[in-house]
Design an enzyme around this catalytic site. Sequence first.
Site, PDB file in Angstrom:
ATOM      1  N   HIS A 252       0.837  -1.203   0.000  1.00  0.00           N
ATOM      2  CA  HIS A 252       0.000   0.000   0.000  1.00  0.00           C
ATOM      3  C   HIS A 252       0.882   1.268   0.000  1.00  0.00           C
ATOM      4  O   HIS A 252       0.590   2.244   0.670  1.00  0.00           O
ATOM      5  CB  HIS A 252      -0.908  -0.019   1.242  1.00  0.00           C
ATOM      6  N   ARG A 255       1.818   2.638   3.460  1.00  0.00           N
ATOM      7  CA  ARG A 255       0.878   3.493   4.196  1.00  0.00           C
ATOM      8  C   ARG A 255       0.030   2.700   5.187  1.00  0.00           C
ATOM      9  O   ARG A 255      -0.787   3.258   5.890  1.00  0.00           O
ATOM     10  CB  ARG A 255      -0.031   4.222   3.209  1.00  0.00           C
TER      11      ARG A 255
END
Length: 363
Positions: A252, A255
Site C-alpha cells: 500500500h 501506508r
Amino acid sequence: MAGEPVNVNEFEELARKVLPKIYYDFFSGGAEDQYTLKQNIEAFRRITIRPRILVDVSKIDMSTIILGHKTSAPIIVAPTSSHQLAHPEGEVATARGAAACNVIMGVAFTSTCTMEEVASSCKAVRFIQTFAFKREITANMVQRAERNGFRAIILTADTPRLGRKEADIKNKMIAPPFKNFEGLISTEAVSDKGSNVEAYAAETLDPSFCWKDIAWLKSITKLPILIKGVLTGEDATKAIEAGVAGIIVSNHGARQLDYTPATISVLEEVVHAVQGKVPVLLDGGIRRGTDIFKALALGAKAVLIGRPVIYGLGAKGETGVKQVIEMLKNELERTMALAGCRTVDDITRSHVNTETERLLCRM
Ligand SMILES: Cc1cc2nc3c(=O)[nH]c(=O)nc-3n(C[C@H](O)[C@H](O)[C@H](O)COP(=O)(O)O)c2cc1C
Ligand SMILES: CC(C)CC(=O)C(=O)O
C-alpha cells in the site's frame, strides 16, 4: 531544479512546490516510522542488472497483455484516492493521461470524481479498486462498475482498518468528499466525527471480511478480481484457492503496516507460490524504468505506479500525468535496449542479481 523535469523524482519536487504542505504530506507520507516507505525505494537500488550485449535491439516492443487487455507497456496507474487535492480536475485528468499513454487506469472507490465521471471522460481500460467494505457498499460498487465498463475489480485486502500516518494527524488532515459514497453512508455521521479519513473508514470498512468472503464477491460479479496487498507465499496460495484472477504484491505504498518488507524483496516468494497460475503484479517504490525492468525480471507481469502519477497531476494536470508515464516508458525502453531485451518476454530472471546473489560474489 532548473528547467523541465527530466525524471519522475523531479516531478515530486515540482509537486512539493505547488501543493499546499498538508496535501503534499498526505500524498508522500507513509505509516509510523516510514521504515517501509524508505525500503520500497532502497531495495530496488540493491538489485543490479545483468545486461546481454550484441543483441539486435533496433526494435523494442514493450507491449503486453494484462487480463486480456493489450497495453503499450507493463505499467498500470495505481488506484490512489483524493486526486482533486492535487488538481481540480482530479481523477478525470489522471484517466485521460493514462488513456493518452495507452496504459490501464486504476480508479480508487475513494476517488474525488465519481466512477461515472471517470468512465465517461476517457477511453482508458479501467479497473475499479475497492476495500473490504460493508456488503451494501460493495454491492453498489459492483453494479456501477459493471454498468460503466470497468474491466476488473481490485480488492485491496491490506486495510481492515487504516494505517497511522502521523503527518496527517499533526496536520489535522481532512478528507475531501468521496463522492462515490453519496447516498450510501450518512454524511452527518462522517462530519460528526470530524469529516476525516478515519471517520470514513469507520463508517465504511468491514474488518470481519476474510478469505471466505471472496466467494461472496465472486458470486455478485462476473468481473475478474485482482487481490492487492499480498506479501507472502502463504497468502498467495490462499488467493489462488479463493479463485482470484491476479495478485498484486503491495504494501500500500508503505501506508498501512510499517516494517513490512519492500515489495520487490518478496516478489519472488509470491511468484514461486503462484506457479504461473495467475498474473502477479507489483507496486511500491517504482521510480525508474530500471525498477520496472527489475520487477519484470523477478516475475512481475506489470507494475503499478502510485505517487509519481499524483505528482505529475499536481505539477501539471493531465499533461503532467502523461509526461510521468511517458518518462517511465522511455526509461524502460532504453533499459531493455541496453540490456539486450527486445520484448518484455525476453526479460528473464538471469537479467538481474539480487542483493544475496551479489553478496555471494556472482558479480
Ligand atoms: C495518496 C495515496 C492514496 C492511496 N489510496 C489508495 C486507495 O484508495 N486504495 C488503494 O488500494 N491503494 C491506495 N494507495 C496505494 C497505491 O495503490 C499503491 O499501492 C502505492 O501508491 C504504490 O506505491 P508508490 O506510491 O511508491 O508507487 C494510495 C497511495 C497513496 C500514495
Ligand atoms: C481514503 C484512504 C483510505 C485512501 C488510502 O488508501 C490511502 O490514503 O492510503
